[in-house]
Design a protein around this motif. Structure first.
Motif, PDB file in Angstrom:
ATOM      1  N   SER A   1     -14.730   6.971 -30.282  1.00  0.00           N
ATOM      2  CA  SER A   1     -15.115   7.413 -28.938  1.00  0.00           C
ATOM      3  C   SER A   1     -14.399   8.698 -28.546  1.00  0.00           C
ATOM      4  CB  SER A   1     -14.837   6.312 -27.915  1.00  0.00           C
ATOM      5  OG  SER A   1     -13.466   6.163 -27.695  1.00  0.00           O
ATOM      6  N   LYS A   2     -13.260   8.974 -29.156  1.00  0.00           N
ATOM      7  CA  LYS A   2     -12.497  10.153 -28.737  1.00  0.00           C
ATOM      8  C   LYS A   2     -12.750  11.360 -29.646  1.00  0.00           C
ATOM      9  CE  LYS A   2      -8.009  10.767 -26.593  1.00  0.00           C
ATOM     10  NZ  LYS A   2      -7.567  12.047 -27.028  1.00  0.00           N
TER      11      LYS A   2
ATOM     12  N   ARG B   1     -14.295  16.687 -33.516  1.00  0.00           N
ATOM     13  CA  ARG B   1     -15.039  16.472 -32.277  1.00  0.00           C
ATOM     14  C   ARG B   1     -16.001  17.626 -31.999  1.00  0.00           C
ATOM     15  NH1 ARG B   1     -11.107  16.028 -28.133  1.00  0.00           N
ATOM     16  NH2 ARG B   1     -11.107  18.270 -28.235  1.00  0.00           N
TER      17      ARG B   1
ATOM     18  N   TRP C   1     -23.877  11.903 -29.753  1.00  0.00           N
ATOM     19  CA  TRP C   1     -24.108  10.980 -30.871  1.00  0.00           C
ATOM     20  C   TRP C   1     -25.572  10.664 -31.098  1.00  0.00           C
ATOM     21  CZ3 TRP C   1     -25.885   5.893 -29.694  1.00  0.00           C
ATOM     22  CH2 TRP C   1     -25.994   5.625 -28.317  1.00  0.00           C
ATOM     23  N   GLU C   2     -26.388  10.740 -30.058  1.00  0.00           N
ATOM     24  CA  GLU C   2     -27.769  10.294 -30.218  1.00  0.00           C
ATOM     25  C   GLU C   2     -28.576  11.207 -31.128  1.00  0.00           C
ATOM     26  OE1 GLU C   2     -27.914  10.029 -26.031  1.00  0.00           O
ATOM     27  OE2 GLU C   2     -28.822   8.032 -26.066  1.00  0.00           O
TER      28      GLU C   2
ATOM     29  N   TYR D   1     -18.867   9.636 -30.698  1.00  0.00           N
ATOM     30  CA  TYR D   1     -19.507   9.607 -29.379  1.00  0.00           C
ATOM     31  C   TYR D   1     -19.325  10.853 -28.499  1.00  0.00           C
ATOM     32  CZ  TYR D   1     -20.807   4.900 -30.450  1.00  0.00           C
ATOM     33  OH  TYR D   1     -21.368   3.818 -31.053  1.00  0.00           O
ATOM     34  N   PRO D   2     -18.201  11.580 -28.590  1.00  0.00           N
ATOM     35  CA  PRO D   2     -18.045  12.673 -27.620  1.00  0.00           C
ATOM     36  C   PRO D   2     -18.960  13.864 -27.889  1.00  0.00           C
ATOM     37  CG  PRO D   2     -16.244  12.692 -29.175  1.00  0.00           C
ATOM     38  CD  PRO D   2     -17.037  11.474 -29.478  1.00  0.00           C
ATOM     39  N   ARG D   3     -19.215  14.620 -26.829  1.00  0.00           N
ATOM     40  CA  ARG D   3     -19.917  15.901 -26.972  1.00  0.00           C
ATOM     41  C   ARG D   3     -18.890  16.931 -27.419  1.00  0.00           C
ATOM     42  NH1 ARG D   3     -22.516  11.755 -24.620  1.00  0.00           N
ATOM     43  NH2 ARG D   3     -24.609  12.274 -23.972  1.00  0.00           N
TER      44      ARG D   3
END
Lengths: 396, 152
Positions: free
Chosen positions: A149-150, A127, A164-165, A154-156
């Motif tokens: 997601s965790k 992460r 993620w972008e 996706y997480p910062r």
């Protein structure tokens, strides 16, 4: 509370119980249904489909185990570590075979993951640092819904503040456009079993040559992302089963590109326990502590000399071919688990247990080998599986 | 425009609007399709009526918040990708949603409850209000396309 729905072991669940109606925040549907199933489809103690008391079924199990020459213990991939330890003690006492789900799927990969032949990582580090994740032959969106997601996408993270972008890249390699492939930035489609062709193509791309197969532009593009990646992780799954004889090539490729491996599978915790104790992850004969392919669940059920099998919290019959699964009806099969399923239906003796992590607590192991402590949140009369195993062992 | 093309386009004003106006009102749920009487009474529009009902199904059947966000609960399996990806959630809950955990603040827009995503505080969504932008941070990460904004 901690969710034991899959090996992500999400620890941020919010559980409320108001007069029997439960509300669980932050759990995925898979985790929620497991918790919500505490009053649905529960197993009843039975011998040959006749309802008996819990003491009767435990005594009958003891009688069967006392009189058998060759027995096997299977499952425990969704149990707590206490139950796994109890099953090893029981197996040592009766000199049985012990096996788990890794002999059906992905054992070859878990072995490499545990024996140190490839770099591994903690999911919390993934992460904080991961900038390229490759999902090879796995579909975490279906099997481990909160993995992306965790932890992985996706997480910062500490060093990936733009999320993620901009900061993370993802590639999915699979035989079909899975749910995971729907959301990854790139997708490479493979024929089942042709993974080794892709290993060769990646080796060519990384050494500056043109790949011989596939979409050359896409492969060159992926090769460039791999070269640029600072912290890459390969999440591998059951899809590699079709290329299991080339697993060494796969490990070499991961080591060459400097990535880390994380199998996206359950049963890693029990495999580690067996690996630490006996040096093998599955198919172990506890009488002489030896490992053999003949001790895997598939071969055990195929052989004629097996007399009884004790299955703990694993619906293995759903995964086996019908002809093999049907054998459970011919031998003395004992199923310990919280719910009715195909394995319970085929078993001669069924012993109901509490749902681990909901009706009983214990220590559990996450897919990256981090240990967590699960707590009891609902009171119930069902015995935990480790207590049942302990009672059986003491009665022998 | 897709809705407008399927309407009779006669501007009869029986619904109190022009056909274009009626299309917009249908989309914003201010009017329902049965207000267009020619569509139901005249046989020549039977096919268009069927197509329109199919087209408007997500708006009429799905749970729709006042600002147009539609969540198809039957498709959602609570992976929480949208919860973590939503920029408003990240800003409102920097120690929860932002680092991948479940929502720990009451100000978040999307939150997973009983395995399904639920919307709240929709007025703070970046798609609405004075300085709105065409944000699609919750739609892109959804693997099953369970979230949509039918209004565009």
């Amino acid at each position: 509370m901690i969710c034991l729905g899959c090996s992500c072991l999400c620890d941020d669940l919010d559980f409320k119980n108001e007069d029997g109606k439960i509300t669980v925040s932050n759990a995925c549907l898979k985790g929620f249904k497991r918790i919500d199933s505490f009053n649905k489809n529960r197993l009843i103690p039975s011998i040959n489909n006749e309802k008996k008391s819990i003491d009767d079924v435990i005594n009958k199990t003891i009688e069967i185990l006392n009189n058998s020459k060759k027995s096997a213990i299977f499952g425990l991939e969704s149990s707590v570590i206490e139950a796994q330890n109890e099953s090893i003690k029981l197996g040592e006492k009766i000199g049985s075979i012990i096996d788990n789900f890794s002999s059906v799927h992905g054992g070859y990969l878990i072995e490499k993951f545990l024996d140190g032949s490839v770099k591994t990582c903690a999911l919390d580090d993934v992460r904080d640092n991961c900038d390229l994740s490759i999902y090879w032959g796995c579909d975490p969106m279906s099997t481990h819904p909160r993995l992306m997601s965790k932890f992985s996408y996706y997480p910062r993270g500490k060093n990936r503040q733009r999320g993620w972008e901009e900061d993370r890249n993802t590639i999915s390699i699979d035989a079909r456009k899975s749910l995971t492939a729907n959301i990854t930035k790139k997708f490479i489609k493979l024929r089942p079993g042709s993974d080794f062709e892709l290993f060769e193509a990646f080796k060519d791309v990384l050494s500056g040559k043109l790949p011989k197969i596939g979409d050359k532009r896409l492969l060159m593009d992926v090769g460039t992302s791999i070269k640029k990646a600072k912290y890459g992780v390969v999440f591998a799954g059951d899809g590699l089963d079709y290329s299991r004889e080339r697993v060494n090539d796969f490990i070499d490729l991961i080591n060459d590109i400097g990535f880390k491996l994380q199998p996206v599978m359950d049963s890693i915790g029990f495999s580690k326990l067996l690996f630490d104790r006996f040096g093998f992850i599955n198919s172990i004969n506890l009488e002489d502590k030896s490992h053999s392919e003949d001790n895997s669940i598939f071969n055990v059920l195929k052989s004629d000399d097996i007399e009884n099998i004790l299955i703990v919290e694993s619906d293995i019959a759903s995964y086996l071919p019908y002809k093999i699964a049907k054998r459970l009806k011919d031998i003395n099969s004992i199923y310990i688990g919280p719910h009715n399923n195909l394995t319970a239906y085929l078993s001669k003796i069924t012993i109901p247990s509490s749902i681990a992590g909901v009706e009983s607590g214990g220590n559990v192991c996450r897919m990256d080998l981090k240990e967590e402590k699960a707590e009891k949140v609902i009171d119930s009369d069902f015995l935990p599986s480790y207590d049942i195993l302990n009672k059986i062992r003491e009665g022998l | 425009m897709e809705i407008y093309k399927l309407l009779p386009q006669t501007n009869c004003k029986k619904c109190g609007e022009t056909c274009m106006g009626f299309a917009f009102k249908l989309l914003s749920k201010d009017l329902t399709l049965d207000k267009c009487t020619p569509l139901f009474e005249e046989e020549e529009y039977a096919e268009e009526k069927k197509e329109l009902e199919e087209l408007l199904k997500p708006i009429t059947e799905a749970e729709m918040t006042e600002t147009g966000l539609v969540i198809h609960e039957e498709l959602c399996f609570g992976c929480g990708n949208c919860v973590v990806a939503c920029p408003v959630n990240v800003a409102e809950d920097p120690t929860g949603c932002a680092i991948g955990k479940g929502a720990s603040s009451d100000k978040v827009i999307l939150k997973v409850e009983n395995g399904k995503v639920k919307a709240a505080n929709i007025k703070t969504c970046r798609r609405f209000g004075k300085y709105r932008i065409l944000c699609n941070a919750c739609i892109t990460p959804c693997p099953t396309k369970a979230i949509e904004f039918p209004g565009g």
